[in-house]
Design a protein around this motif. Structure first.
Motif, PDB file in Angstrom:
ATOM      1  N   GLU A  83      36.913  20.352   1.831  1.00  0.00           N
ATOM      2  CA  GLU A  83      36.775  20.085   3.269  1.00  0.00           C
ATOM      3  C   GLU A  83      38.066  19.508   3.841  1.00  0.00           C
ATOM      4  O   GLU A  83      38.520  19.907   4.921  1.00  0.00           O
ATOM      5  CB  GLU A  83      35.590  19.141   3.503  1.00  0.00           C
ATOM      6  N   ARG A 110      40.579  21.342   6.636  1.00  0.00           N
ATOM      7  CA  ARG A 110      41.025  20.686   7.882  1.00  0.00           C
ATOM      8  C   ARG A 110      42.556  20.677   7.928  1.00  0.00           C
ATOM      9  O   ARG A 110      43.165  20.940   8.949  1.00  0.00           O
ATOM     10  CB  ARG A 110      40.491  19.261   7.942  1.00  0.00           C
ATOM     11  N   VAL A 134      28.452  21.927   4.903  1.00  0.00           N
ATOM     12  CA  VAL A 134      29.864  22.319   5.044  1.00  0.00           C
ATOM     13  C   VAL A 134      30.192  22.634   6.498  1.00  0.00           C
ATOM     14  O   VAL A 134      31.197  22.150   7.032  1.00  0.00           O
ATOM     15  CB  VAL A 134      30.179  23.535   4.137  1.00  0.00           C
ATOM     16  N   GLN A 161      30.592  19.608   8.549  1.00  0.00           N
ATOM     17  CA  GLN A 161      31.827  18.867   8.267  1.00  0.00           C
ATOM     18  C   GLN A 161      33.062  19.591   8.800  1.00  0.00           C
ATOM     19  O   GLN A 161      33.965  18.960   9.338  1.00  0.00           O
ATOM     20  CB  GLN A 161      31.979  18.658   6.746  1.00  0.00           C
ATOM     21  N   VAL A 162      33.105  20.911   8.564  1.00  0.00           N
ATOM     22  CA  VAL A 162      34.264  21.680   9.020  1.00  0.00           C
ATOM     23  C   VAL A 162      33.796  22.858   9.876  1.00  0.00           C
ATOM     24  O   VAL A 162      33.398  23.899   9.359  1.00  0.00           O
ATOM     25  CB  VAL A 162      35.090  22.227   7.832  1.00  0.00           C
TER      26      VAL A 162
END
Lengths: 477, 187
Positions: B33, B37, B65, B68-69
């Motif tokens: 992750e 980014r 996932v 998060q991203v």
């Protein structure tokens, strides 16, 4: 008996030798390849062991060739790969055109395939309205200039980056002139990426075809082979019929010796084992996989137990990299699809030993090619055999164009020679004249010219040995 | 295991792959992750990441996932792969002797994400690293697998003056995330 002979190699080689840029390009590249290969084989015993194993695998595969080919066809068919046989290049071209037309394919993106070069497939497809795009970077570079490969592994090695920079800035739309290799590569990547995504069909070669499992093995570094085989909806693979091996266990040593011999890599970046088209539940990937198996004179080569060794070749190019002739004149001088030592034995067998007579003589027989060959093809011995085949018509020989390389003048010279040697009086007379007048023979006399072109003309001794022995004493015992 | 891993890492690094090892899948995922980014994966066009779901995310879930991203998608198509920045897939085996990754790539999605995007991120269990080519062959049934891919480093060429160039047609970066506790799930 005087056959039509195009003595191309001597002339094109002479021209190539006068091109300092070409010589420098080859010298640098070949020196690099030689040292990279050497680094992969630090222990000569290990190398010999791997060579022995690879030679045995290839020889055994050839021994069982007809049987393995049938098995390959059966296995592939079972896996959903459609197998087609072509005896000639024309047939193979027609076959591929037919497959493309059946799917309405207008563009074909190609991974690297020397067999397709052998077929002159690109020109054939262009003439029939199908665009064929080479995607291997080297092949792409030469296709832009309408050239043929000058090396079987590194097709554009005759060009340096300045030449490629000029070419790209002229031929690629909106390209900025740059000599930076990364930027040049990125340019080609951009153009070809679009082609991959738009192409109706992909074509690849085959490094090894596994009879037992019906698996096509593809060795490559760039990723264009992978793209050609799974981005377009139709995948056509072409191979020479000698590429078959019995099982997957046979592949491991051949793959190991291929990449080490070719580019000095322990393994290639990509190694793909293709065993079938996409499954019925898949939404992407090729719907059809076709395998075209080409003969083009190979079964004739196969029929001769000595020449059969030619078919062991795994197309690594090591013989070229190490050849003192090839490294100096480059690949184009051979005017053949396969240049260098392997080309010198393969081309005359495919195209006729008479018309390519010049090729079998374009060697110093130094033996370097045979020494580095990973599958121990006795290239120098085969060259000598083909030299003989070119001038003799042995009824048992299957060699294409046997005897057609015979020159009437050479023939008469040897007959005269034999006649003189058989008659003592004539022989003594000839030596008497040679010793008295031989020194006066002009350099480049008509009958001798061919021989003295690259050799110093010998001057006979002033007295023959017999004469001296008679005059100075001594006995024959 | 550590010796095998180290051999793999050394060989893979020699062909320009970047290898990272983690004790757990959670640690591995945290790295992934963070990496995504860092390279600028987002929902903007041409900045997405495509993930071919495998057992790696079992018990974690793909939703975790994507939350998060943003920009990570699990819907793999040819068109999506052609514009993605990162492709992520799970590899089946690795070869320590040559730094090679091996994958049953019968599912074309797996081939697309490891071919088309400029970065390929591969996840793999430490236990799956074997000594050599033959050890891998013995564990595969090639006649039952339509496409087996062997991948050693990022895409490369030396076709111009033998100058090594990374990233010609395939990815220009290959990131390998090796995780120790993988087998508990995949076994």
């Amino acid at each position: 008996m005087h056959a039509e002979r195009e003595i191309l190699f001597r002339e094109s080689a002479a021209a190539a030798l006068l091109d300092p840029q070409l010589r420098a390009n080859f010298r640098r590249a070949m020196d690099g390849l030689i040292s990279k290969r050497q680094a992969q084989f630090p222990d000569p015993r290990d190398l010999q062991e791997l060579r022995d194993l690879s030679t045995a695998i290839r020889s055994r595969s050839l021994l069982r060739l007809p049987e393995l080919l049938e098995q390959l066809e059966a296995s592939c068919t079972k896996n959903g790969i459609q197998v087609h046989w072509a005896e000639t290049c024309e047939q193979a071209n027609e076959l591929i055109l037919g497959l493309l037309r059946a799917r309405g394919a207008k563009t074909l993106v190609k991974g690297k395939s020397m067999v397709s070069e052998e077929m002159h497939l690109n020109a054939f497809l262009e003439a029939n309205g199908v665009e064929a795009i080479e995607s291997d970077l080297g092949e792409y570079i030469i296709q832009l200039d309408g050239e043929t490969p000058s090396h079987i592994i590194m097709p554009a090695i005759h060009k340096n980056k300045d030449q490629i920079a000029r070419q790209f800035s002229q031929k690629i739309k909106d390209a900025q002139y740059t000599e930076d290799v990364d930027e040049l590569t990125a340019m080609a990547r951009k153009v070809l990426r679009q082609k991959f995504l738009e192409a109706d069909a992909g074509l690849s070669g085959v490094n090894f075809a596994v009879a037992e499992t019906g698996t096509l093995c593809l060795v490559e570094n760039e990723g264009n082979g992978r793209m050609s085989t799974h981005v377009p909806p139709l995948h056509i693979a072409v191979m020479g019929l000698e590429k078959v091996v019995a099982d997957l266990e046979s592949v491991a040593p051949l793959y190991a010796i291929l990449t080490r011999s070719a580019t000095g890599q322990a393994v290639s970046t990509y190694f793909n084992l293709i065993t079938g088209p996409r499954g019925t539940d898949e939404k992407d990937g090729p719907q059809e996989v076709h395998l075209v198996i080409l003969d083009n004179g190979r079964s004739r080569i196969y029929a001769d137990p000595e020449l059969r060794a030619t078919l062991r070749c795994i197309r690594c190019g090591a013989c070229m990299n190490h050849c003192p002739v090839y490294t100096r004149v480059g690949g184009h001088a051979y005017e053949a699809v396969y240049p260098g030592p392997i080309g010198k034995i393969l081309t005359p067998q495919m195209e006729g030993v008479g018309v390519r007579h010049d090729l079998v003589h374009g060697s110093s027989l130094c033996g370097a090619c045979g020494e580095v060959c990973p599958v121990e093809i006795p290239i120098p011995e085969i060259l000598v055999r083909l030299r003989r085949e070119a001038t003799h018509s042995d009824p048992n020989s299957q060699v294409a164009g046997k005897g057609t390389g015979r020159l009437a003048s050479e023939d008469w010279t040897w007959r005269l020679w034999a006649a003189v040697l058989k008659r003592p009086t004539l022989y003594r007379l000839a030596t008497w004249f040679a010793t008295r007048l031989g020194g006066a023979l002009p350099v480049g006399a008509p009958l001798l010219r061919e021989w003295t072109r690259t050799r110093t003309q010998p001057v006979p001794a002033r007295r023959s040995l017999s004469e001296r022995m008679r005059a100075e004493g001594g006995s024959h015992d | 295991m550590t010796a095998t891993f180290e051999a793999f890492q050394t060989r893979a690094a020699a062909v320009s792959a970047e290898v990272h090892r983690f004790a757990t899948r959670h640690e591995g995922l945290a790295f992934i992750e963070c990496f995504l980014r860092e390279v600028g994966v987002s929902e903007a066009p041409g900045s997405g990441a495509l993930w071919v779901d495998g057992s790696f995310l079992e018990g974690i879930g793909s939703a975790h996932v994507t939350s998060q991203v943003p920009g990570v998608s699990f819907e793999v198509t040819r068109e999506a792969a052609a514009v993605a920045k990162v492709g992520i897939s799970q590899l089946d085996w690795a070869i320590a002797g040559t730094g090679t990754l091996v994958q049953d790539a019968t599912a074309v999605e797996k081939r697309l994400v490891s071919t088309l995007p400029p970065i390929h991120l591969a996840v793999l269990g430490t236990e799956r690293i074997l000594a050599d080519f033959n050890s891998v062959l013995q564990r595969l049934q090639p006649e039952q697998i339509n496409y087996i891919a062997f991948i050693t480093g990022p895409s490369r060429t030396a076709d111009i003056e033998r100058v090594l160039t990374i990233g010609v047609h395939g990815p220009e970066r290959l990131i390998v995330v090796v995780v120790d506790d993988f087998e508990k799930v995949t076994a």
